[in-house]
Design a protein around this motif. Structure first.
Motif, mmCIF file in Angstrom:
data_model
loop_
_atom_site.group_PDB
_atom_site.id
_atom_site.type_symbol
_atom_site.label_atom_id
_atom_site.label_comp_id
_atom_site.label_asym_id
_atom_site.label_seq_id
_atom_site.Cartn_x
_atom_site.Cartn_y
_atom_site.Cartn_z
ATOM 1 N N LEU A 1 13.703 3.355 3.212
ATOM 2 C CA LEU A 1 14.120 3.441 1.811
ATOM 3 C C LEU A 1 13.188 2.649 0.909
ATOM 4 O O LEU A 1 12.911 3.061 -0.225
ATOM 5 N N PHE A 2 12.692 1.534 1.406
ATOM 6 C CA PHE A 2 11.730 0.763 0.629
ATOM 7 C C PHE A 2 10.468 1.578 0.379
ATOM 8 O O PHE A 2 9.914 1.599 -0.725
ATOM 9 N N ALA A 3 9.999 2.265 1.428
ATOM 10 C CA ALA A 3 8.802 3.094 1.281
ATOM 11 C C ALA A 3 9.033 4.236 0.310
ATOM 12 O O ALA A 3 8.153 4.606 -0.472
ATOM 13 N N LYS A 4 10.247 4.807 0.352
ATOM 14 C CA LYS A 4 10.556 5.941 -0.506
ATOM 15 C C LYS A 4 10.716 5.538 -1.957
ATOM 16 O O LYS A 4 10.340 6.279 -2.875
ATOM 17 N N TRP A 5 11.256 4.371 -2.188
ATOM 18 C CA TRP A 5 11.566 3.943 -3.544
ATOM 19 C C TRP A 5 10.541 2.998 -4.146
ATOM 20 O O TRP A 5 10.745 2.448 -5.219
ATOM 21 N N THR A 6 9.444 2.755 -3.427
ATOM 22 C CA THR A 6 8.399 1.908 -3.984
ATOM 23 C C THR A 6 7.597 2.696 -5.009
ATOM 24 O O THR A 6 7.141 3.804 -4.729
ATOM 25 N N VAL A 7 7.396 2.121 -6.175
ATOM 26 C CA VAL A 7 6.698 2.828 -7.248
ATOM 27 C C VAL A 7 5.192 2.746 -7.077
ATOM 28 O O VAL A 7 4.489 3.743 -7.132
ATOM 29 N N ASP A 8 4.663 1.552 -6.860
ATOM 30 C CA ASP A 8 3.218 1.338 -6.826
ATOM 31 C C ASP A 8 2.821 0.813 -5.458
ATOM 32 O O ASP A 8 3.102 -0.336 -5.111
ATOM 33 N N ALA A 9 2.158 1.664 -4.669
ATOM 34 C CA ALA A 9 1.742 1.262 -3.329
ATOM 35 C C ALA A 9 0.655 0.199 -3.352
ATOM 36 O O ALA A 9 0.404 -0.452 -2.347
ATOM 37 N N ASP A 10 -0.012 0.013 -4.486
ATOM 38 C CA ASP A 10 -1.057 -1.003 -4.599
ATOM 39 C C ASP A 10 -0.500 -2.356 -5.019
ATOM 40 O O ASP A 10 -1.232 -3.341 -5.077
ATOM 41 N N HIS A 11 0.783 -2.415 -5.315
ATOM 42 C CA HIS A 11 1.378 -3.671 -5.752
ATOM 43 C C HIS A 11 1.520 -4.631 -4.563
ATOM 44 O O HIS A 11 1.701 -4.214 -3.424
ATOM 45 N N TRP A 12 1.463 -5.924 -4.837
ATOM 46 C CA TRP A 12 1.520 -6.923 -3.767
ATOM 47 C C TRP A 12 2.835 -6.863 -2.988
ATOM 48 O O TRP A 12 2.849 -7.164 -1.778
ATOM 49 N N VAL A 13 3.918 -6.439 -3.625
ATOM 50 C CA VAL A 13 5.199 -6.358 -2.925
ATOM 51 C C VAL A 13 5.122 -5.340 -1.802
ATOM 52 O O VAL A 13 5.568 -5.590 -0.679
#
Length: 215
Positions: free
Chosen positions: A72-84
């Motif tokens: 779910l984190f992978a699906k709902w992450t907006v920016d894959a380049d963000h440090w989070v």
């Protein structure tokens, strides 16, 4: 509503295989050893008297939590380049890989000190995942709290597992092997394997290989 694709399904299967794969599963004699000693804990340590049948159920639920959480984190992450995104993924893979050795260290080798160090690392990385998702929730959709809760469940048990390991280290010191003995056995095992391999391919004389095996 977030749309799910075939790629999402493939990711879910990959995460599941990665998390549930166990290179060092518990053996029957190890379970019997645990059952024969767990009832010896007294006082505050009675909180560590967990029946052996609880562990398979608990870890099944924890694996489901961690797989669902990272999916779910992978699906709902907006920016894959963000440090989070980068940090949570790194912590997830490192945590799961290191967790594969805990059963082997604790039940097979009975290295309570090394098991404790392993457990502290696992708990720390799991808590770090919770903190990263909580701090960086602005870069995730409004449903960020779902993986956050799942990671919290996982981290909570790992923190409790530290207490369990300490209980065994304190109450069963005669069962615990010294870390130095562990590393010695590993090195000797590697040396013997190398000698057997060398003998098989003919790179060392047979007499030398036999001498090495006897050490």
């Amino acid at each position: 509503m977030v749309d799910w694709t075939i790629f999402d399904g493939v990711q879910l299967i990959a995460y599941t295989l990665f998390v549930f794969w166990q290179p060092f599963p518990m053996k029957r004699k190890e379970v019997e050893w645990y059952r024969g000693n767990v009832d010896k804990f007294k006082g505050v340590w009675t909180l560590a008297r967990v029946p052996s049948g609880v562990f398979p159920v608990v870890w099944m639920c924890l694996y489901i939590c961690i797989v669902a959480g990272i999916t779910l984190f992978a699906k709902w992450t907006v920016d894959a380049d963000h440090w989070v995104w980068r940090t949570v993924y790194s912590l997830f893979f490192v945590n799961v890989l290191v967790s594969k050795s805990w059963t082997w260290l604790f039940f097979t080798k009975r290295q309570f000190m090394l098991s404790l160090m392993n457990g502290i690392f696992l708990a720390a990385t799991a808590v770090a995942m919770v903190v990263c998702v909580g701090v960086g929730h602005d870069n995730i959709t409004e449903m960020y709290y779902v993986p956050l809760i799942l990671f919290i469940v996982y981290a909570t048990w790992l923190c409790y597992a530290i207490f369990l390991t300490i209980a065994w280290w304190v109450n069963m010191p005669e069962e615990s092997e010294k870390p130095a003995r562990f590393f010695t056995d590993v090195v000797q095992g590697m040396t013997k394997d190398q000698l057997r391999m060398s003998r098989a391919i003919g790179h060392v004389p047979v007499a030398f290989a036999e001498t090495g095996k006897g050490k």
